[in-house]
Design a protein around this motif. Sequence first.
Motif, PDB file in Angstrom:
ATOM      1  N   ASN A   1       5.800  11.618   5.468  1.00 11.61           N
ATOM      2  CA  ASN A   1       6.065  10.062   5.737  1.00 11.61           C
ATOM      3  C   ASN A   1       7.297   9.671   6.111  1.00 11.61           C
ATOM      4  O   ASN A   1       7.481   8.538   6.761  1.00 11.61           O
ATOM      5  CB  ASN A   1       5.666   9.416   4.277  1.00 11.61           C
TER       6      ASN A   1
ATOM      7  N   LEU B   1       1.593   6.468  -7.029  1.00 12.89           N
ATOM      8  CA  LEU B   1       0.365   7.513  -7.383  1.00 12.89           C
ATOM      9  C   LEU B   1       0.813   8.935  -7.137  1.00 12.89           C
ATOM     10  O   LEU B   1       0.480   9.706  -8.102  1.00 12.89           O
ATOM     11  CB  LEU B   1      -0.783   7.058  -6.571  1.00 12.89           C
ATOM     12  N   CYS B   2       1.703   9.140  -6.069  1.00 12.67           N
ATOM     13  CA  CYS B   2       2.127  10.460  -5.590  1.00 12.67           C
ATOM     14  C   CYS B   2       3.049  11.146  -7.070  1.00 12.67           C
ATOM     15  O   CYS B   2       2.887  12.156  -7.485  1.00 12.67           O
ATOM     16  CB  CYS B   2       2.815  10.445  -4.347  1.00 12.67           C
TER      17      CYS B   2
ATOM     18  N   SER C   1       1.126  14.161  -8.693  1.00  9.70           N
ATOM     19  CA  SER C   1       1.115  15.231  -7.780  1.00  9.70           C
ATOM     20  C   SER C   1       2.338  15.994  -8.339  1.00  9.70           C
ATOM     21  O   SER C   1       3.297  15.850  -9.095  1.00  9.70           O
ATOM     22  CB  SER C   1       1.619  14.808  -6.244  1.00  9.70           C
TER      23      SER C   1
ATOM     24  N   GLN D   1       2.258   1.593  -3.406  1.00 11.18           N
ATOM     25  CA  GLN D   1       1.128   2.158  -4.156  1.00 11.18           C
ATOM     26  C   GLN D   1       0.993   3.678  -4.264  1.00 11.18           C
ATOM     27  O   GLN D   1       0.826   4.419  -5.139  1.00 11.18           O
ATOM     28  CB  GLN D   1      -0.151   1.688  -4.305  1.00 11.18           C
ATOM     29  N   ARG D   2       0.838   4.116  -3.025  1.00 11.17           N
ATOM     30  CA  ARG D   2       0.749   5.491  -2.554  1.00 11.17           C
ATOM     31  C   ARG D   2       1.740   6.371  -3.144  1.00 11.17           C
ATOM     32  O   ARG D   2       1.805   7.385  -3.702  1.00 11.17           O
ATOM     33  CB  ARG D   2       0.667   5.631  -1.078  1.00 11.17           C
ATOM     34  N   ARG D   3       3.037   5.994  -3.127  1.00 11.05           N
ATOM     35  CA  ARG D   3       4.391   6.616  -3.537  1.00 11.05           C
ATOM     36  C   ARG D   3       4.362   6.728  -5.084  1.00 11.05           C
ATOM     37  O   ARG D   3       4.419   7.746  -5.762  1.00 11.05           O
ATOM     38  CB  ARG D   3       5.665   5.944  -3.178  1.00 11.05           C
TER      39      ARG D   3
ATOM     40  N   ILE E   1       0.803  -1.115  -0.045  1.00 10.66           N
ATOM     41  CA  ILE E   1       0.126   0.052  -0.008  1.00 10.66           C
ATOM     42  C   ILE E   1       0.818   1.155  -0.033  1.00 10.66           C
ATOM     43  O   ILE E   1       0.550   2.250  -0.681  1.00 10.66           O
ATOM     44  CB  ILE E   1      -1.152  -0.037   1.120  1.00 10.66           C
ATOM     45  N   ALA E   2       1.749   1.468   0.964  1.00 10.84           N
ATOM     46  CA  ALA E   2       2.812   2.436   0.941  1.00 10.84           C
ATOM     47  C   ALA E   2       3.590   2.786  -0.463  1.00 10.84           C
ATOM     48  O   ALA E   2       3.486   3.919  -0.965  1.00 10.84           O
ATOM     49  CB  ALA E   2       3.932   2.513   1.817  1.00 10.84           C
TER      50      ALA E   2
ATOM     51  N   HIS F   1       4.556  15.299   0.770  1.00 14.07           N
ATOM     52  CA  HIS F   1       4.442  13.667   1.208  1.00 14.07           C
ATOM     53  C   HIS F   1       5.774  13.127   1.807  1.00 14.07           C
ATOM     54  O   HIS F   1       5.569  12.269   2.835  1.00 14.07           O
ATOM     55  CB  HIS F   1       4.102  13.036  -0.189  1.00 14.07           C
TER      56      HIS F   1
END
Length: 188
Positions: A158, A141-142, A146, A137-139, A134-135, A154
């Motif tokens: 984090n 997507l960011c 972004s 994936q967030r990275r 999940i972390a 971010h």
Amino acid sequence: MSNVLRQQIEEYVSLTDEEFALVLSHFTPKKLKKHQIIIREGEYVHNDYFILSGLMKVCHIDSEGKEHIIQFGMEHCWITDPQAYHNETTATLQVDCLEDCDTLFITLHNREKLCRELQKMDHFFRKQTTANYIAMQRRILCLISSSVKEQYEHLLANYPGLVQRVPKSLIASFLGVSRETLSRLASA
């Protein structure tokens, strides 16, 4: 210091003292020095490291020799080349120490043995691996959705305290920007 590992495990499952002693028996403590490379691209990966103290980075070196930082590993983080570790293949990433580090590591063989001996640990490792996915994936997507300023914010959220611990060039590499761009962001 092993109590830090117990605290993390107990975020997902409770352990008796006897069960935690069994867990610890499958880990090996290892002190690492600043600048020590613990995983090299092209070599087999045998260990997953839990960082008790210190700081590491995971990176990929491209064909032109440019370093791309994928992840920082601070206290209470797990760090390895997951693809190579779980598939028992050679690394596509490099992991090295940015500070002296105290770690506990577990081999894949010991991890699987521990999960057979103590079902709770299978649950813990599944939850911990899912959190890492999940972390990541967030990275990703960011990175793709972004602005650089948002990516920097971010990173600050984090990795608290990271900017005081590493050179700006490493932060810039993580963000995929020049050091000059990072300086403008940091002063804004």
